[in-house]
Design a protein around this motif. Sequence first.
Motif, short mmCIF file in Angstrom:
data_model
loop_
_atom_site.label_atom_id
_atom_site.label_comp_id
_atom_site.label_asym_id
_atom_site.label_seq_id
_atom_site.Cartn_x
_atom_site.Cartn_y
_atom_site.Cartn_z
N HIS A 76 0.82 -1.21 0.00
CA HIS A 76 0.00 0.00 0.00
C HIS A 76 0.85 1.27 0.00
N LEU A 77 2.15 1.15 0.25
CA LEU A 77 3.03 2.33 0.21
C LEU A 77 3.17 2.77 -1.24
N THR A 78 2.70 3.96 -1.53
CA THR A 78 2.70 4.49 -2.89
C THR A 78 3.56 5.75 -2.94
N MET A 79 4.37 5.85 -3.99
CA MET A 79 5.23 7.02 -4.18
C MET A 79 4.98 7.57 -5.57
N GLN A 80 4.24 8.65 -5.63
CA GLN A 80 3.86 9.26 -6.90
C GLN A 80 4.88 10.34 -7.26
N MET A 81 5.48 10.21 -8.44
CA MET A 81 6.51 11.16 -8.88
C MET A 81 5.90 12.23 -9.78
N LEU A 82 6.16 13.49 -9.43
CA LEU A 82 5.71 14.63 -10.22
C LEU A 82 6.92 15.49 -10.58
N ASP A 98 -4.10 2.80 1.94
CA ASP A 98 -5.20 2.29 2.76
C ASP A 98 -5.41 3.10 4.03
N ARG A 99 -4.56 4.11 4.30
CA ARG A 99 -4.67 4.87 5.55
C ARG A 99 -4.78 6.38 5.33
N VAL A 100 -4.38 6.86 4.17
CA VAL A 100 -4.32 8.29 3.94
C VAL A 100 -5.72 8.88 3.79
N ALA A 120 9.58 9.96 9.43
CA ALA A 120 8.73 10.01 8.25
C ALA A 120 7.93 8.72 8.09
N ALA A 121 8.58 7.57 8.34
CA ALA A 121 7.88 6.29 8.23
C ALA A 121 6.76 6.18 9.27
N ALA A 122 7.02 6.65 10.49
CA ALA A 122 5.99 6.63 11.52
C ALA A 122 4.80 7.50 11.12
N PHE A 131 2.60 5.68 8.62
CA PHE A 131 1.73 4.71 9.27
C PHE A 131 0.53 5.39 9.94
N GLU A 132 0.69 6.67 10.29
CA GLU A 132 -0.41 7.42 10.90
C GLU A 132 -1.38 7.98 9.86
N GLY A 133 -1.11 7.73 8.58
CA GLY A 133 -2.00 8.21 7.53
C GLY A 133 -1.65 9.57 6.98
#
Length: 453
Positions: free
Chosen positions: A164-170, A187-189, A241-243, A246-248
Motif C-alpha cells: 500500500h506504500l505508494t510514491m507518486q513522482m511529479l 489504505d490509511r491516507v 517520516a515512516a511513523a 503509518f499514521e496516515g
Amino acid sequence: MPEPKIITASREASMNYMNETLPVKESFDIIQRDMLIGGRMATFYFIDGFTKDEVMLKIMDSMFKVTEETMPADATQFARMCIPYVEVDVLGDFDQVLKNVLSGVTCLFIDGYESCIAIDCRTYPARSVEEPDKDKSLRGSRDGFVETIVFNTALLRRRIRDPHLTMQMLEVGESSRTDVAICYMSDRVDQKLLQTVSERIKNIQTNDLRMNQQTLAECMFKRKWYNPFPKFKFTERPDTAAACLFEGKVIILVDNSPSAMILPTSVLDIIEEANDYYFPTLTSVYLKFSRVLINLMTIFLTPLFLLFMQNLNWLPKIFAFVAVKDTVNIPLIFQLLMLEIAIDGLRLAALNTPSMLSTPLSVIAGLVMGEFSVKSGWFNSEVMLYMAFVAVANYTQPNFELGYALKFMRLQLLILTALFNWAGFAAGCLVILLSFCFNKTLSGRNYLNIKLN
C-alpha cells in the motif's frame, strides 16, 4: 502548449535537433558519442559525471556483439534483446529525451529506429547517509535523508514493506524540472487531503524551485506574512517520516533536499521529536509536556518580568527577590530588545564560524556579554539571566521556524507591555491566541486540528 516533436527514423535529423537544442559544443560535460552497432550508425548523448563508466562499458560490449543479421527491427526489440540492463526505456518524442539527458540518463539514437533508447545507468554525487545534526535521537536509527530523492525513497521502502506504500513522482518548474515525490499509504491516507496536495502541486506555475522545499511550500500554500507560525513540519529522519506514513499522513520529498515535508500539521506534530517515538508512553508524554511548558515560558517569561517591574506593587512578597536591585541605567524594555538582537547576532556568528574557532568565540562572547556588560552598567544581571534562559529554551524543540514564531510573539508582547502596561500585555496575549487559533494549514484545520471555514 506546443506539441512535442516526434522522433523520426533519421539519425541525422535527430542529431541536428539535439545539437541545436543542447549546447553540445559549448558545454564540455554534454557528450556526444558516435559508433557503429550492428552495421548501423548510432549516437549516444549523456552528461559526463552522471554515468557509471563500468556499467556503460559492459552495455557497450554487449552491443558490439550484435551483427547485421541479428539486428532487431525496432528500438523496443533492441532494448529487450541487446541491452542486458534493468532500467531501459523507449522514448518517442524529443521533450522526454531532453529531460532524460539533462537528468543524467544516457540516450541512444540508432539509424532506422523511430524511437530513442534511454539507459538509466546514472549516479549522483551524494554524501553518506548519516544522522542529521539538528534532529538527533538518544535511541533509534542513526541514518538520515540526503539530497538524492531515490536514496530517500529507498530509506522509506526499507522500513515499510507494504504494497500500500505508494510514491507518486511529479515534476515542478519549467526550467529546473525538479522531481517531487508524494508518499502515502493508500489504505490509511485521507483521500481528500491527498487529492488536494496532488492538485496543488500539479497546478504550480513557476520557473524553478530554487529553494527546493521552501519554494514548493510557498507555491502550495501562500501564508499570511503577519502570522509567523509554521504551516508545515519538516524532518530529516526517515524513521520519523515512516511513523507519520503509518499514521496516515502524506510525505513530500523534493530532489536536492535532505528533508521530508509532513502533512497535515497540528501543534502536537510541530512540537514532536524523534525521542517521542522511542520512549515509553509516560516518558514521551512528560517530555512533550515539558516542551510545551518551556515554549510557553519563552513567550511569557520576559514580558511578565517587565510587567511586574512596571507595577512593583503587584509583585507578591514571596517573589520580592526577583525585583531589580541595581541601578537601571537603560530602561528594561531597551535592555531586553538589545539582548534579543544580540542573541540572534551570536547565533548567526556561530553559523558562519569555522568549527575550530566556535569554542573560543563562545567563550569570548560569554565573557563580554555576560560579566563585563553587567559590570559596565549596560545590562542588569536579572535581565541577563532571563534572556539566557530564553535563548537556551528555544532549542528545546526541533522546529527552527517555530522558534522564531515564538520569538516574534514575545517581541510584540514586550513592546505592547512597555507602551500600554497591563492593557498592552492583555492585548498581546489576545494577538498570540488569535494567531495560534486561526493559523489555517493546508488541510483546512488549525493548530488545534479544528476545522476552519
